[in-house]
Design a protein around this motif. Structure first.
Motif, short mmCIF file in Angstrom:
data_model
loop_
_atom_site.label_atom_id
_atom_site.label_comp_id
_atom_site.label_asym_id
_atom_site.label_seq_id
_atom_site.Cartn_x
_atom_site.Cartn_y
_atom_site.Cartn_z
N ILE A 96 5.11 -32.50 17.67
CA ILE A 96 4.13 -32.97 16.70
C ILE A 96 2.79 -32.29 16.92
CG2 ILE A 96 2.77 -34.99 15.98
CD1 ILE A 96 5.31 -36.67 16.59
N ARG A 97 2.35 -32.18 18.17
CA ARG A 97 1.04 -31.59 18.46
C ARG A 97 1.01 -30.11 18.09
NH1 ARG A 97 -2.79 -34.10 17.83
NH2 ARG A 97 -4.12 -33.60 19.58
N ARG A 98 2.17 -29.44 18.23
CA ARG A 98 2.22 -28.02 17.85
C ARG A 98 2.31 -27.84 16.34
NH1 ARG A 98 5.93 -27.68 22.21
NH2 ARG A 98 7.65 -27.68 20.72
N SER A 99 3.15 -28.64 15.70
CA SER A 99 3.45 -28.44 14.28
C SER A 99 2.46 -29.13 13.35
CB SER A 99 4.87 -28.94 13.98
OG SER A 99 5.83 -28.27 14.78
N TRP A 100 1.95 -30.29 13.75
CA TRP A 100 1.02 -31.05 12.92
C TRP A 100 -0.17 -31.49 13.78
CZ3 TRP A 100 6.32 -32.49 13.15
CH2 TRP A 100 7.08 -32.00 12.09
N PRO A 101 -1.02 -30.55 14.16
CA PRO A 101 -2.09 -30.83 15.13
C PRO A 101 -3.10 -31.87 14.66
CG PRO A 101 -2.39 -28.66 14.11
CD PRO A 101 -1.03 -29.14 13.72
N ARG A 102 -3.14 -32.16 13.37
CA ARG A 102 -4.07 -33.18 12.90
C ARG A 102 -3.56 -34.61 13.14
NH1 ARG A 102 -6.55 -30.94 7.12
NH2 ARG A 102 -7.46 -29.01 7.97
N THR A 103 -2.31 -34.72 13.54
CA THR A 103 -1.74 -36.03 13.86
C THR A 103 -1.99 -36.36 15.32
OG1 THR A 103 0.00 -35.87 12.17
CG2 THR A 103 0.37 -37.41 13.98
N ALA A 104 -2.77 -37.40 15.58
CA ALA A 104 -3.01 -37.85 16.95
C ALA A 104 -1.74 -38.50 17.49
CB ALA A 104 -4.17 -38.84 16.98
N VAL A 105 -1.56 -38.45 18.80
CA VAL A 105 -0.35 -38.99 19.42
C VAL A 105 -0.72 -39.91 20.58
CG1 VAL A 105 1.74 -38.45 20.73
CG2 VAL A 105 1.07 -36.99 18.81
N VAL A 106 -0.13 -41.11 20.57
CA VAL A 106 -0.24 -42.03 21.70
C VAL A 106 1.17 -42.30 22.22
CG1 VAL A 106 -0.87 -44.35 22.48
CG2 VAL A 106 -2.35 -43.12 20.88
N LEU A 107 1.41 -41.98 23.48
CA LEU A 107 2.68 -42.28 24.13
C LEU A 107 2.64 -43.68 24.72
CD1 LEU A 107 3.57 -38.99 26.07
CD2 LEU A 107 4.67 -39.87 24.00
N LEU A 108 3.73 -44.41 24.58
CA LEU A 108 3.88 -45.72 25.20
C LEU A 108 4.99 -45.67 26.23
CD1 LEU A 108 3.69 -48.18 22.15
CD2 LEU A 108 1.94 -47.79 23.89
N SER A 109 4.73 -46.24 27.41
CA SER A 109 5.72 -46.19 28.47
C SER A 109 5.83 -47.55 29.16
CB SER A 109 5.34 -45.12 29.51
OG SER A 109 6.29 -45.08 30.55
N ARG A 155 -7.59 -46.35 18.24
CA ARG A 155 -8.61 -45.83 17.32
C ARG A 155 -9.35 -44.65 17.95
NH1 ARG A 155 -10.50 -48.08 12.85
NH2 ARG A 155 -9.58 -50.03 12.08
N ARG A 156 -9.64 -44.75 19.24
CA ARG A 156 -10.34 -43.67 19.94
C ARG A 156 -9.53 -42.38 19.87
NH1 ARG A 156 -11.45 -46.35 24.35
NH2 ARG A 156 -9.89 -45.53 25.77
N VAL A 157 -8.23 -42.50 20.08
CA VAL A 157 -7.36 -41.33 20.01
C VAL A 157 -7.29 -40.79 18.59
CG1 VAL A 157 -4.99 -40.50 20.29
CG2 VAL A 157 -6.00 -42.02 22.00
N THR A 158 -7.17 -41.68 17.61
CA THR A 158 -7.10 -41.25 16.21
C THR A 158 -8.37 -40.53 15.79
OG1 THR A 158 -5.70 -43.19 15.76
CG2 THR A 158 -6.60 -42.02 13.86
N ASP A 159 -9.49 -40.90 16.39
CA ASP A 159 -10.77 -40.26 16.09
C ASP A 159 -10.97 -38.94 16.84
OD1 ASP A 159 -11.47 -42.26 14.33
OD2 ASP A 159 -12.60 -43.41 15.80
N GLY A 160 -9.94 -38.52 17.61
CA GLY A 160 -10.01 -37.24 18.31
C GLY A 160 -10.29 -37.33 19.79
N GLY A 161 -10.36 -38.55 20.32
CA GLY A 161 -10.62 -38.73 21.74
C GLY A 161 -9.34 -38.82 22.55
N THR A 162 -9.46 -39.32 23.78
CA THR A 162 -8.31 -39.51 24.65
C THR A 162 -8.30 -40.95 25.16
OG1 THR A 162 -9.56 -38.78 26.61
CG2 THR A 162 -8.27 -37.12 25.45
#
Length: 216
Positions: free
Chosen positions: A70-83, A121-128
């Motif tokens: 996703i990060r390679r193909s659609w870089p505008r999509t933020a990603v949050v992993l859940l574990s 929300r922080r991740v969606t806004d471009g943060g970590t």
């Protein structure tokens, strides 16, 4: 903000839909495996993909590998992993692939709805956003140069930076002034041999150094 959820547990998937909707997100797809996740992201191009680390068929790292696609193909999509458990190498893999719009949280964090939504929300806004438990384990394990140069307070500040907190957020957590935080961060940059550059970029590089990852 539109979101796609990938979680094989039906009960948790339904719960995540409700939590995100309460937080103002529009959930456009909720799926149970990595293949369906990639199909949904390609179709909807969401602002956020919330992804379980382990999914069918192997229940190993399917979610991580899909997140990297996703990060390679659609870089505008933020990603949050859940574990379910702390597996900090996955956070390092994701951050090494891209230095903004990424997060790694434990599933137990969903119980604190306000904190969870704020992190997403922080991740969606471009943060970590890195889970505090991940950061805590890294603080224990990372004792090699140049991190050994940091004082205990500087390591504490770097740990909070790794969680994705702003200078103001760090100041509030440590009960110190914003200027004191800025001095600590400048000292961290110097000790980690990070040259003067865009401030946000150096923050990410410092966190990558902390994780032992290399930026792509």
């Amino acid at each position: 903000m539109r979101a796609v959820i990938a979680e094989d547990s039906v009960l948790l998937r339904v719960g995540l839909v409700k939590v995100l909707e309460m937080g103002g997100f529009q959930v456009v797809a909720a799926v149970g495996d990595a293949e369906a996740l990639l199909t949904a992201v390609e179709e909807h191009r969401p602002d956020l993909a919330l992804v379980d680390v382990r999914m069918p068929p192997g229940f190993t790292d399917e979610g991580v590998r899909a997140a990297l696609v996703i990060r390679r193909s659609w870089p505008r999509t933020a990603v949050v992993l859940l574990s379910q458990y702390v597996e900090e190498r996955y956070a390092a893999d994701l951050l090494a692939a891209n230095t903004s719009g990424v997060g790694y949280l434990l599933k137990e964090r969903v119980a604190d709805v306000g904190e969870f939504v704020a992190a997403v929300r922080r991740v969606t806004d471009g943060g970590t956003a890195l889970d505090p438990e991940v950061v805590a384990q890294l603080l224990v394990r990372r004792h090699s140069d140049p991190l050994e140069r940091l004082t205990p307070r500087e390591r504490e500040v770097l740990g909070l930076m790794a969680e994705g907190r702003s200078n103001t957020g760090i100041a509030e957590t440590l009960v110190v002034s914003d200027s004191a935080v800025a001095k600590h961060i400048n000292s961290i940059f110097a000790k980690l041999d990070l040259p003067a550059a865009d401030g946000d970029h150096r923050r990410v590089l410092a966190v990558l150094r902390f994780l032992g990852a290399s930026p792509a």
